[in-house]
Design an enzyme around this catalytic site. Structure first.
Site, short mmCIF file in Angstrom:
data_model
loop_
_atom_site.label_atom_id
_atom_site.label_comp_id
_atom_site.label_asym_id
_atom_site.label_seq_id
_atom_site.Cartn_x
_atom_site.Cartn_y
_atom_site.Cartn_z
CG ASN A 12 2.95 11.53 -0.20
OD1 ASN A 12 1.85 11.36 -0.73
ND2 ASN A 12 4.09 11.50 -0.87
CD1 TRP A 13 -1.78 9.07 4.07
CD2 TRP A 13 -3.93 8.80 3.53
NE1 TRP A 13 -2.51 9.09 5.23
CE2 TRP A 13 -3.83 8.92 4.93
CE3 TRP A 13 -5.20 8.64 2.96
CZ2 TRP A 13 -4.95 8.86 5.77
CZ3 TRP A 13 -6.31 8.58 3.80
CH2 TRP A 13 -6.18 8.69 5.19
CE LYS A 14 5.26 8.01 -0.83
NZ LYS A 14 6.56 7.34 -0.94
CG HIS A 99 7.19 12.51 -3.77
ND1 HIS A 99 7.66 11.30 -4.26
CD2 HIS A 99 7.15 12.38 -2.42
CE1 HIS A 99 7.89 10.49 -3.24
NE2 HIS A 99 7.60 11.11 -2.11
CD GLU A 101 7.01 7.66 -4.48
OE1 GLU A 101 5.84 8.04 -4.33
OE2 GLU A 101 7.66 7.08 -3.59
CD GLU A 169 10.18 12.93 0.76
OE1 GLU A 169 9.65 12.42 1.74
OE2 GLU A 169 9.71 12.86 -0.38
N GLY A 175 10.71 4.60 1.30
CA GLY A 175 10.05 3.30 1.26
C GLY A 175 11.00 2.11 1.41
CB SER A 214 12.68 4.96 5.93
OG SER A 214 12.64 4.32 4.67
N GLY A 235 5.64 8.81 4.41
CA GLY A 235 4.86 8.05 3.45
C GLY A 235 4.14 6.90 4.13
N GLY A 236 4.75 5.72 4.08
CA GLY A 236 4.12 4.49 4.57
C GLY A 236 3.55 4.62 5.98
P1 PGA Z 1 8.31 6.70 3.21
O1 PGA Z 1 7.98 7.78 2.07
O2 PGA Z 1 8.03 7.34 4.52
O3 PGA Z 1 7.35 5.56 2.90
O4 PGA Z 1 9.73 6.32 3.04
C1 PGA Z 1 8.35 9.12 2.24
C2 PGA Z 1 7.89 9.94 1.08
O5 PGA Z 1 7.93 9.48 -0.07
O6 PGA Z 1 7.47 11.10 1.28
#
Ligand code: PGA
Length: 255
Positions: A12-14, A99, A101, A169, A175, A214, A235-236
């Protein structure tokens, strides 16, 4: 892992990624070799500005491309929104909904997430529904009741088209570099599996359950080995092809 389920590693590149970063997608495609393909599925969800080009870039690599959100309606007067129909029209085949967020930044309720999930599935998109507890919910011992309510409220009654995937999650792990213990992940995933079986019968055994929060090359193998963990939502570490492929390779070792 769940016997009989092919794991999925989803990135997920957000709100990250300019056109120049499609080279990372190209490198991921190049590294997704025959052996990896036979063992895991791989998905990248870039920002919607890159969706069409990403789908074209990934052609032939078997890297799936997906969006990070959609509107529940097909078309209409919804300025700034994108429908699942439009996502499919771009050549994408997958979708993330709910998600944390989105739930936090945009106040999305379980009912809205459900409507979006239905939109994804009716367009034959593989649809990843995200759930997870906050830090305070975990501290007060409410993790499983939160997951139960989110599953009940965010999942469609029938999965007749598309493919439903769940991503657990923990909000506090996203993150932050913090990851729950293996036993906490196992407890959550076993619980979700049982909830899915209670609701969907045998179909509940075939729904992929991803862990997200993470995930890195250094912890992917341990996470993957946990029962009922059928992949990762990353994510990251999905922004750099080396890190993302490092996670995929860790999975390859134990599948
Ligand atoms: P992260 O994000 O790997 O940067 O913790 C995961 C996500 O939000 O899907």
């Amino acid at each position: 892992m769940t016997p009989g389920i092919k794991p999925l590693v989803a990135g997920n590149w957000k709100m990250n990624g300019f056109r120049s970063e499609l080279r990372e997608l190209k490198l991921i495609g190049d590294g997704f070799d025959y052996e990896l393909r036979s063992k895991i599925d791989v998905l990248i969800c870039p920002p919607v500005t890159l969706l069409y080009t990403a789908a074209a870039t990934a052609l032939g690599s078997q890297v799936k491309i997906g969006a990070q959100d959609c509107h529940e309606n097909s078309v209409g007067a919804h300025t700034g929104d994108i429908s699942a129909e439009m996502i499919a029209d771009c050549g994408a085949t997958c979708l993330i909904v709910g998600h944390s967020e989105r739930r936090t930044d945009h106040g999305e309720s379980d009912a809205e997430v459900l409507a979006k999930a239905e939109a994804g599935l009716r367009n034959d998109l593989m649809t990843i529904v995200c759930i997870g507890e906050t830090e305070s919910q975990r501290k007060s011992g409410d993790t499983l009741s939160v997951l139960k309510a989110q599953l009940a409220g965010s999942l469609p009654d029938k999965v007749t088209r598309g493919e439903l995937v769940i991503a657990y999650e923990p909000v506090w792990a996203i993150g932050t570099g913090m990851v729950p213990s293996a036993s906490d992940v196992e407890e959550a995933h076993n619980f979700m599996r049982q909830e899915l079986i209670n609701r969907y019968g045998d179909t509940g055994n075939a729904i992929r359950l991803l862990y997200g929060g993470s995930v890195k090359p250094s912890n992917a193998e341990e996470l993957m080995a946990i029962s009922n963990v059928d992949g990762a939502l990353v994510g990251g570490a999905s922004l750099k092809s080396n890190d993302f492929l490092g996670i995929c390779t860790a999975y390859k070792n134990i599948v």
